[in-house]
Write a protein that holds these residues in place. Sequence first.
Motif, mmCIF file in Angstrom:
data_model
loop_
_atom_site.group_PDB
_atom_site.id
_atom_site.type_symbol
_atom_site.label_atom_id
_atom_site.label_comp_id
_atom_site.label_asym_id
_atom_site.label_seq_id
_atom_site.Cartn_x
_atom_site.Cartn_y
_atom_site.Cartn_z
ATOM 1 N N GLU A 11 58.821 -19.808 34.120
ATOM 2 C CA GLU A 11 59.794 -20.326 33.199
ATOM 3 C C GLU A 11 61.072 -19.796 33.127
ATOM 4 O OE1 GLU A 11 57.624 -16.707 31.271
ATOM 5 O OE2 GLU A 11 57.044 -18.426 32.459
ATOM 6 N N ALA A 12 61.645 -18.569 33.531
ATOM 7 C CA ALA A 12 62.795 -17.899 33.817
ATOM 8 C C ALA A 12 63.371 -18.662 35.240
ATOM 9 C CB ALA A 12 62.708 -16.749 34.053
ATOM 10 N N ARG A 13 62.539 -19.027 36.049
ATOM 11 C CA ARG A 13 63.152 -19.675 37.253
ATOM 12 C C ARG A 13 63.602 -21.132 37.018
ATOM 13 N NH1 ARG A 13 58.366 -19.642 40.905
ATOM 14 N NH2 ARG A 13 58.549 -17.538 40.644
ATOM 15 N N LYS A 27 53.245 -10.346 17.479
ATOM 16 C CA LYS A 27 52.446 -10.890 18.945
ATOM 17 C C LYS A 27 50.890 -10.695 18.594
ATOM 18 C CE LYS A 27 51.165 -11.676 23.299
ATOM 19 N NZ LYS A 27 51.503 -12.753 23.864
ATOM 20 N N PHE A 28 50.590 -9.894 17.673
ATOM 21 C CA PHE A 28 49.132 -9.635 17.330
ATOM 22 C C PHE A 28 48.944 -11.121 16.274
ATOM 23 C CE2 PHE A 28 45.820 -7.949 14.387
ATOM 24 C CZ PHE A 28 45.036 -7.865 15.268
ATOM 25 N N LEU A 33 59.564 -0.833 32.569
ATOM 26 C CA LEU A 33 59.854 -1.895 31.436
ATOM 27 C C LEU A 33 61.084 -2.784 31.848
ATOM 28 C CD1 LEU A 33 59.753 -2.777 28.327
ATOM 29 C CD2 LEU A 33 61.328 -0.843 27.999
ATOM 30 N N LEU A 34 61.892 -2.051 32.303
ATOM 31 C CA LEU A 34 63.178 -2.862 32.894
ATOM 32 C C LEU A 34 62.997 -3.526 33.983
ATOM 33 C CD1 LEU A 34 65.854 0.248 32.623
ATOM 34 C CD2 LEU A 34 65.555 -1.827 31.004
ATOM 35 N N ALA A 35 62.024 -3.460 34.802
ATOM 36 C CA ALA A 35 61.643 -4.413 35.770
ATOM 37 C C ALA A 35 60.981 -5.547 35.348
ATOM 38 C CB ALA A 35 60.879 -3.541 36.780
ATOM 39 N N SER A 36 60.282 -5.383 33.979
ATOM 40 C CA SER A 36 59.690 -6.316 33.294
ATOM 41 C C SER A 36 60.722 -7.328 32.819
ATOM 42 C CB SER A 36 58.694 -6.109 32.501
ATOM 43 O OG SER A 36 57.411 -5.147 32.922
ATOM 44 N N PHE A 37 61.666 -6.755 32.185
ATOM 45 C CA PHE A 37 62.864 -7.395 31.576
ATOM 46 C C PHE A 37 63.426 -8.499 32.534
ATOM 47 C CE2 PHE A 37 63.267 -4.664 27.750
ATOM 48 C CZ PHE A 37 63.368 -5.601 26.756
ATOM 49 N N ARG A 75 61.702 -12.504 23.857
ATOM 50 C CA ARG A 75 60.833 -13.075 24.854
ATOM 51 C C ARG A 75 59.874 -11.514 24.752
ATOM 52 N NH1 ARG A 75 65.469 -14.370 27.448
ATOM 53 N NH2 ARG A 75 65.366 -16.910 28.159
ATOM 54 N N TRP A 76 58.429 -11.881 24.787
ATOM 55 C CA TRP A 76 57.314 -11.012 24.872
ATOM 56 C C TRP A 76 57.270 -10.223 25.977
ATOM 57 C CZ3 TRP A 76 54.921 -7.635 22.069
ATOM 58 C CH2 TRP A 76 53.702 -7.111 22.460
ATOM 59 N N ILE A 77 57.510 -8.964 26.109
ATOM 60 C CA ILE A 77 57.530 -7.770 27.105
ATOM 61 C C ILE A 77 56.177 -7.184 26.945
ATOM 62 C CG2 ILE A 77 58.611 -6.164 28.658
ATOM 63 C CD1 ILE A 77 59.938 -8.857 28.915
ATOM 64 N N GLY A 78 55.034 -7.343 27.774
ATOM 65 C CA GLY A 78 54.011 -6.465 27.689
ATOM 66 C C GLY A 78 53.882 -5.260 28.173
#
Length: 298
Positions: free
Chosen positions: A7-9, A73-74, A217-221, A27-30
């Motif tokens: 979706e980001a692409r 999210k829950f 976490l930042l890599a997921s961001f 955005r949800w970051i799990g």
Amino acid sequence: MDHLRPEARRIAEKPAIERLDCFATDRWIGYSRAQDALKRMDMLLATQPGRVRPQNMLVVGPSNNGKSTIAEKFQRQHPRRSSEERDRHIFPVLSVQMMPDVTAPRFYAQLLDALGSPLGNIRKTDRRNALTLNLMRACGVRLLVIDELHNLLCGPSSRQREILGLIRYLGNELRIPIVALGTKDAWLALRLDDQLENRFQPFLLSMWGDDAETGRLLASFETVIPLRGRSGLGLPALRKVIVERSEGLIGEMHQLLSSAAAHALTEGRERIEREDLLGCPFQAPSYRRQMMERELRA
């Protein structure tokens, strides 16, 4: 752009001017700690309803560190649904936010409103009590979420004890678990009721440090920020700057990265660099407080 989620692409393929409004989107970051919290909440939902004294959970962390995002999210994972047997809705999870000036009638009104019930001319607390319990049973509520529990301390001590007793009563009467979320003051509020304190298992959301977990976490961001180039946000050089500027709060990290991404695009870059993190119009929490204190003293 293989570092981006699909979706980001798709967004990253748009011209820069069209992407500027996309960076502030939630955005949800799990990340692992959030996933652990959700698993515990799922376990309560699966095992505790119907027990005489169900166990509860208290998610504790600094302000703007992801508590409400986890609760939302829950809720999305357990949405309201229509009943096939009757003309009504089923609420597996019911969520409310504790008001600073809460009273027993107002708390009942919040629960009824969350259930979609009009209050009508009901004024007496005992009638609201009966209606709320009956509706929560009829709607199949199996877990109650109370966000911003620390707001309870805004009221007088007598009212604090009254609301805590009401929360305990709801859990006992309906035999459902309760998940509360708040700052450390939420724990102080629960300590006013020994029985409640013993039933709430704390779950801590600590501030983030300059370490490998924050790097992940930042890599997921980075996978959801629609920039065409890799920034390496999780690598030590940028990670240190991000942690320092955000002061270890995940909500502040999101704001900082959104601002830095927009700054990079306006400067003609497709990745976030150190100068974007330092030069974007982001203000750290402590700086905002200092600015306000100076203004108030002036």
